[in-house]
Design an enzyme around this catalytic site. Sequence first.
Site, short mmCIF file in Angstrom:
data_model
loop_
_atom_site.label_atom_id
_atom_site.label_comp_id
_atom_site.label_asym_id
_atom_site.label_seq_id
_atom_site.Cartn_x
_atom_site.Cartn_y
_atom_site.Cartn_z
N LYS A 68 -50.46 -8.43 -5.29
CA LYS A 68 -50.26 -9.46 -6.32
C LYS A 68 -50.48 -8.97 -7.75
CE LYS A 68 -48.68 -11.91 -4.30
NZ LYS A 68 -47.48 -11.55 -3.45
N CYS A 69 -50.45 -7.67 -7.93
CA CYS A 69 -50.59 -7.11 -9.28
C CYS A 69 -49.24 -6.66 -9.85
CB CYS A 69 -51.57 -5.94 -9.27
SG CYS A 69 -53.29 -6.47 -9.15
N GLY A 70 -48.15 -6.89 -9.13
CA GLY A 70 -46.85 -6.45 -9.62
C GLY A 70 -46.27 -5.30 -8.80
N THR A 71 -46.74 -5.18 -7.56
CA THR A 71 -46.28 -4.12 -6.66
C THR A 71 -44.76 -4.10 -6.53
OG1 THR A 71 -48.23 -4.72 -5.36
CG2 THR A 71 -46.69 -3.13 -4.38
N HIS A 132 -51.48 0.08 -0.84
CA HIS A 132 -52.49 -0.78 -1.45
C HIS A 132 -53.89 -0.17 -1.29
CE1 HIS A 132 -49.78 -3.97 -2.40
NE2 HIS A 132 -49.58 -4.38 -1.17
N ARG A 155 -53.59 -5.69 -12.95
CA ARG A 155 -53.23 -6.97 -13.55
C ARG A 155 -54.50 -7.71 -13.94
NH1 ARG A 155 -49.30 -11.63 -10.80
NH2 ARG A 155 -48.94 -12.76 -12.76
N ARG A 285 -42.32 -15.31 -7.82
CA ARG A 285 -42.76 -16.64 -8.19
C ARG A 285 -42.53 -16.85 -9.68
NH1 ARG A 285 -47.34 -19.74 -9.39
NH2 ARG A 285 -48.35 -17.86 -10.13
N LYS A 286 -43.60 -16.84 -10.47
CA LYS A 286 -43.44 -17.15 -11.90
C LYS A 286 -43.30 -15.92 -12.76
CE LYS A 286 -44.95 -21.66 -13.12
NZ LYS A 286 -46.01 -22.49 -13.75
N GLY A 287 -44.14 -14.92 -12.46
CA GLY A 287 -44.05 -13.67 -13.21
C GLY A 287 -44.44 -13.80 -14.67
P1 A3P Z 1 -46.99 -14.58 -9.78
O1 A3P Z 1 -47.43 -15.08 -8.45
O2 A3P Z 1 -48.07 -14.68 -10.83
O3 A3P Z 1 -45.71 -15.16 -10.25
P2 A3P Z 1 -46.91 -8.24 -5.80
O4 A3P Z 1 -45.52 -7.72 -5.85
O5 A3P Z 1 -47.95 -7.19 -6.04
O6 A3P Z 1 -47.16 -9.02 -4.56
O7 A3P Z 1 -47.07 -9.22 -7.04
C1 A3P Z 1 -46.43 -10.46 -7.05
C2 A3P Z 1 -46.43 -10.99 -8.47
O8 A3P Z 1 -45.46 -10.24 -9.24
C3 A3P Z 1 -46.00 -12.43 -8.53
O9 A3P Z 1 -46.72 -12.98 -9.65
C4 A3P Z 1 -44.51 -12.32 -8.79
O10 A3P Z 1 -43.94 -13.46 -9.35
C5 A3P Z 1 -44.47 -11.14 -9.74
N1 A3P Z 1 -43.18 -10.43 -9.72
C6 A3P Z 1 -42.44 -10.10 -8.63
N2 A3P Z 1 -41.33 -9.47 -9.00
C7 A3P Z 1 -41.35 -9.40 -10.35
C8 A3P Z 1 -40.44 -8.86 -11.33
N3 A3P Z 1 -39.31 -8.30 -10.97
N4 A3P Z 1 -40.79 -8.97 -12.63
C9 A3P Z 1 -41.95 -9.56 -12.99
N5 A3P Z 1 -42.83 -10.08 -12.12
C10 A3P Z 1 -42.54 -10.00 -10.81
#
Ligand code: A3P
Length: 319
Positions: A68-71, A132, A155, A285-287
């Site tokens: 959930k850090c932008g993986t 991870h 993040r 999701r929201k990003g």
């Molecule tokens: P939010 O839940 O705050 O929207 P991970 O990939 O580590 O699981 O992280 C998921 C988070 O990254 C989610 O944050 C998701 O919306 C965001 N995310 C996924 N793809 C993205 C993209 N292409 N650009 C920006 N944010 C993205």
Amino acid sequence: DMVTALPERPSEEHVGLVSALPCCTVADMKLRCYQGFWLPEGLVPAAAALQRRFEPRPSDVIVASLPKCGTTWLVALAFATLARRAYPPGAADHPLRRLNPHQCLPFLEGLFAGGREGKLDALPSPRLMNTHMPLAMIPGAVPAGGGCKVVYICREPKDMVVSLWHYLRRVHPDLEFSEVFDMACDGTTPYGPFWDHFLGYWRASAARPESVLFLRYEELLRDPAGNLRRLARFVGLPFSAAEEEGGVVGGIVELCSLDSLRGMEANKAGYMDPRVKFPREALFRKGVAGGWKSHMTPEMARRMDGVAADKLRATGLAF
Ligand code: A3P
């Protein structure tokens, strides 16, 4: 992804080793404390195997992060960058238009958990992988004067927790935000404590900036193209003048944007792992940065900021 790595055949030796470790549960996911980190139970043997047997090649690139850090974003950007000779970002048959980003590269501990790490040996160089795991579980990746390239994304912790809650809720609708929040503050979220996860990579990037690139989700949001150029330079594939003029940087940023990925058929349907039903679309999701404000009271925010400030004091890392 954190839950796509259930082992297929845990040995008795592993069962004995793992069941002796401290245990906690988040959303039905059993975590075990292994060498100070709360790993999904099924990945403890993988951590031990990674420590002993992972053999990086100098040309390897590992994308590392806490869930959930932008993986997913960084995986997509790194993949599109490394594959751009074969697949320019505009290519109609680009793998990112056909597959979920996580299907485009091997998940390190997933292979080790399934006893399938031999698959890594068969991959041609340069290999792109993601993990991870805390850096302590892949010591072979960054020994002094050797190893491979690691790109880490961290993040803002409050936003990470909010994102984790939303994700876990897709499978556990009754999960309270306060439960995930408390676990994060206690350090018992998957692969946590988050501060020690961040710090392992932070310190390595300070000591060996040529081996570990430390990125931040918020910085990537603010300046995706600038950070993409850093990434490309870091992995030894800087964008050429011709590529810059040809709009390759903007093309990759656009291809990997949240709206673009969300719109792909491969990301609209299906699950991360058929056994644990996290929908792929839950990854998008929201990003945004600062979303925590609609989920936390000022007291909660102060508590979490306090935990982070306390644990990161005098490390140079701050949020
Ligand atoms: P939010 O839940 O705050 O929207 P991970 O990939 O580590 O699981 O992280 C998921 C988070 O990254 C989610 O944050 C998701 O919306 C965001 N995310 C996924 N793809 C993205 C993209 N292409 N650009 C920006 N944010 C993205």
